[in-house]
Design an enzyme around this catalytic site. Sequence first.
Site, PDB file in Angstrom:
ATOM      1  N   TYR A 329       9.249  32.941   8.966  1.00 14.24           N
ATOM      2  CA  TYR A 329      10.683  32.621   8.956  1.00 14.24           C
ATOM      3  C   TYR A 329      11.033  31.503   7.993  1.00 14.24           C
ATOM      4  O   TYR A 329      12.166  31.033   8.007  1.00 14.24           O
ATOM      5  CB  TYR A 329      11.154  32.151  10.342  1.00 14.24           C
ATOM      6  CG  TYR A 329      10.680  32.945  11.520  1.00 14.24           C
ATOM      7  CD1 TYR A 329      11.034  34.281  11.676  1.00 14.24           C
ATOM      8  CD2 TYR A 329       9.886  32.354  12.502  1.00 14.24           C
ATOM      9  CE1 TYR A 329      10.606  34.996  12.790  1.00 14.24           C
ATOM     10  CE2 TYR A 329       9.460  33.066  13.606  1.00 14.24           C
ATOM     11  CZ  TYR A 329       9.820  34.383  13.734  1.00 14.24           C
ATOM     12  OH  TYR A 329       9.395  35.078  14.825  1.00 14.24           O
ATOM     13  N   CYS A 368      -6.483  33.957   3.147  1.00 12.88           N
ATOM     14  CA  CYS A 368      -6.297  34.564   1.827  1.00 12.88           C
ATOM     15  C   CYS A 368      -4.938  35.226   1.688  1.00 12.88           C
ATOM     16  O   CYS A 368      -4.833  36.456   1.627  1.00 12.88           O
ATOM     17  CB  CYS A 368      -7.409  35.567   1.569  1.00 12.88           C
ATOM     18  SG  CYS A 368      -9.004  34.780   1.612  1.00 12.88           S
ATOM     19  N   GLU A 369      -3.902  34.435   1.676  1.00 14.82           N
ATOM     20  CA  GLU A 369      -2.511  34.872   1.506  1.00 14.82           C
ATOM     21  C   GLU A 369      -1.774  33.698   0.893  1.00 14.82           C
ATOM     22  O   GLU A 369      -1.895  32.585   1.402  1.00 14.82           O
ATOM     23  CB  GLU A 369      -1.834  35.110   2.867  1.00 14.82           C
ATOM     24  CG  GLU A 369      -2.337  36.248   3.678  1.00 14.82           C
ATOM     25  CD  GLU A 369      -1.733  37.590   3.292  1.00 14.82           C
ATOM     26  OE1 GLU A 369      -0.642  37.604   2.664  1.00 14.82           O
ATOM     27  OE2 GLU A 369      -2.353  38.601   3.615  1.00 14.82           O
TER      28      GLU A 369
HETATM   29  N1  LLP Z   1      15.384  35.973  26.614  1.00 17.83           N
HETATM   30  C1  LLP Z   1      15.276  37.010  25.756  1.00 17.83           C
HETATM   31  C2  LLP Z   1      15.830  38.314  26.123  1.00 17.83           C
HETATM   32  C3  LLP Z   1      14.671  36.819  24.503  1.00 17.83           C
HETATM   33  O1  LLP Z   1      14.592  37.838  23.658  1.00 17.83           O
HETATM   34  C4  LLP Z   1      14.139  35.545  24.177  1.00 17.83           C
HETATM   35  C5  LLP Z   1      13.483  35.326  22.898  1.00 17.83           C
HETATM   36  C6  LLP Z   1      14.264  34.514  25.112  1.00 17.83           C
HETATM   37  C7  LLP Z   1      14.893  34.760  26.333  1.00 17.83           C
HETATM   38  C8  LLP Z   1      13.748  33.131  24.864  1.00 17.83           C
HETATM   39  O2  LLP Z   1      14.332  32.526  23.776  1.00 17.83           O
HETATM   40  P1  LLP Z   1      14.088  30.960  23.520  1.00 17.83           P
HETATM   41  O3  LLP Z   1      14.714  30.229  24.662  1.00 17.83           O
HETATM   42  O4  LLP Z   1      12.630  30.758  23.465  1.00 17.83           O
HETATM   43  O5  LLP Z   1      14.738  30.657  22.232  1.00 17.83           O
HETATM   44  N2  LLP Z   1       9.285  34.162  17.342  1.00 17.83           N
HETATM   45  C9  LLP Z   1      10.613  33.606  17.113  1.00 17.83           C
HETATM   46  C10 LLP Z   1      11.482  33.654  18.344  1.00 17.83           C
HETATM   47  C11 LLP Z   1      11.671  35.042  18.924  1.00 17.83           C
HETATM   48  C12 LLP Z   1      12.526  34.977  20.160  1.00 17.83           C
HETATM   49  C13 LLP Z   1      12.483  36.250  20.889  1.00 17.83           C
HETATM   50  N3  LLP Z   1      13.251  36.264  22.073  1.00 17.83           N
HETATM   51  C14 LLP Z   1      10.449  32.176  16.616  1.00 17.83           C
HETATM   52  O6  LLP Z   1       9.325  31.727  16.457  1.00 17.83           O
HETATM   53  O7  LLP Z   1      11.434  31.495  16.371  1.00 17.83           O
END
Ligand code: LLP
Length: 438
Positions: A329, A368-369
Amino acid sequence: MDQFNYRNGELFCESVPVARIAEAVGTPTFIYSAATFRDHYTRLAAAFAELDPIICYSVKSCGNLHILRLLAELGAGMDVVSGGELFRASRAGFSRSGPYDPGKIVFAGVGKTDAEINEAIDAGIGWFNIESEAELANLIRIARERDMGGRKGEAPVRAALRVNPDVDPKTHRHTATGKRESKFGVDLERARSVFAEFGRNSLVRLTGFHLHIGSPVMNLDAYVEAITKTLALIADLRQDGFTIDTLDIGGGFRADYEGPGSPSYADYAAKIVPLLHGQGLRIILEPGRTISANAGILLARTTFVKHSGDKEFVIVDGSMTELIRPALYDAYHFVWPARPGVGFVPDPRGKDIRFPGTKLVDVVGPVCESGDFLAKERALPPIKRGDLIAVFTAGAYGFVMASHYNARPNAAEVLVDGETFRVIRRRENYADLVAAEE
Ligand code: LLP
């Protein structure tokens, strides 16, 4: 913000110098602060106390069993999105015979398989968060077959329909989910027809709504808009005689990636609580990163410092296989040496701190990227081989997104509590890499 602070020129997690953990456990290692987890959960619960919500911690953000138990002890439920996460929650103690109530589990996800649905009904979870008509029809079919298969008398399955209120949370395009054309949930118009078709089913009780507009969402008005639109729909459906008793407003709350200063829990609550108070709805929250992100760092050791053209690279033993967020990201994580030397102590930490004597460097891993970097063009104090480097705000979407690319064993995880620390996941070894192949 968290319990990672510099004292006498050295980085501590709570009362433990992180260098001591590196000596004992090696690097790269995720280090979590129990006090920070507790503090975040307790403050969030206090801010929303008036609504008496079920706070379902998002397992996907940081799902180590010991972390799940720590939060369950404080009263948290769990938000899961796969059979594997459900398994983690039950191993942590959310089961019919365990210490924590599986009725406080919500299960979301656009592609739940029949096996996962059956596992979740068996486990006695609280709610299925439904993402499409096809999924709901399939859930009803499974509930009916179980009923016909002699398991009559099972409590009806509860479901909440995920809606897309079509708001722009102004976050990264990969983590925005509440726009109309998102792959998650159904739009508000479609929600009416879903209720018309399925809203009176007796085997699957569709009596709730689910929202999640993206993450992280620092724009509080996006929540106001999303909730207001959903409440209007709930009022209409109630007028038509449908029972709606639950609203899950999802996650996406703040984390301090760039230093202190993002909105507080009280700021979110000040906007959200008045909207939901007295609506006759059981409220569910699904916070992940706001609890876990600042509660963890990735600690890595410098392998080499290298010059290439005008550029200086600090090569560390942590990489995109431990923390993929920068590569995926272009995410910003504050990075700083654990012993930065006199005159370089960042207090408080922050994206904009400036010290004389720093040099612009890229902090990269050995994978290796060319995309394998943790920080780019950062003004850091002089760094030499052997120095420990901390990557902050790495508790959420760090270890859980780890890979084995380049046959790298997964890192260790350590939990600090006050003056003590313990390994809560051992470092993988080479045998682990091939265990499923032999
Ligand atoms: N509820 C649902 C339906 C979700 O899809 C998510 C996150 C959450 C709760 C929790 O969101 P949070 O409170 O943690 O922001 N890998 C990405 C984030 C993907 C989030 C996916 N869904 C990153 O590293 O920013």
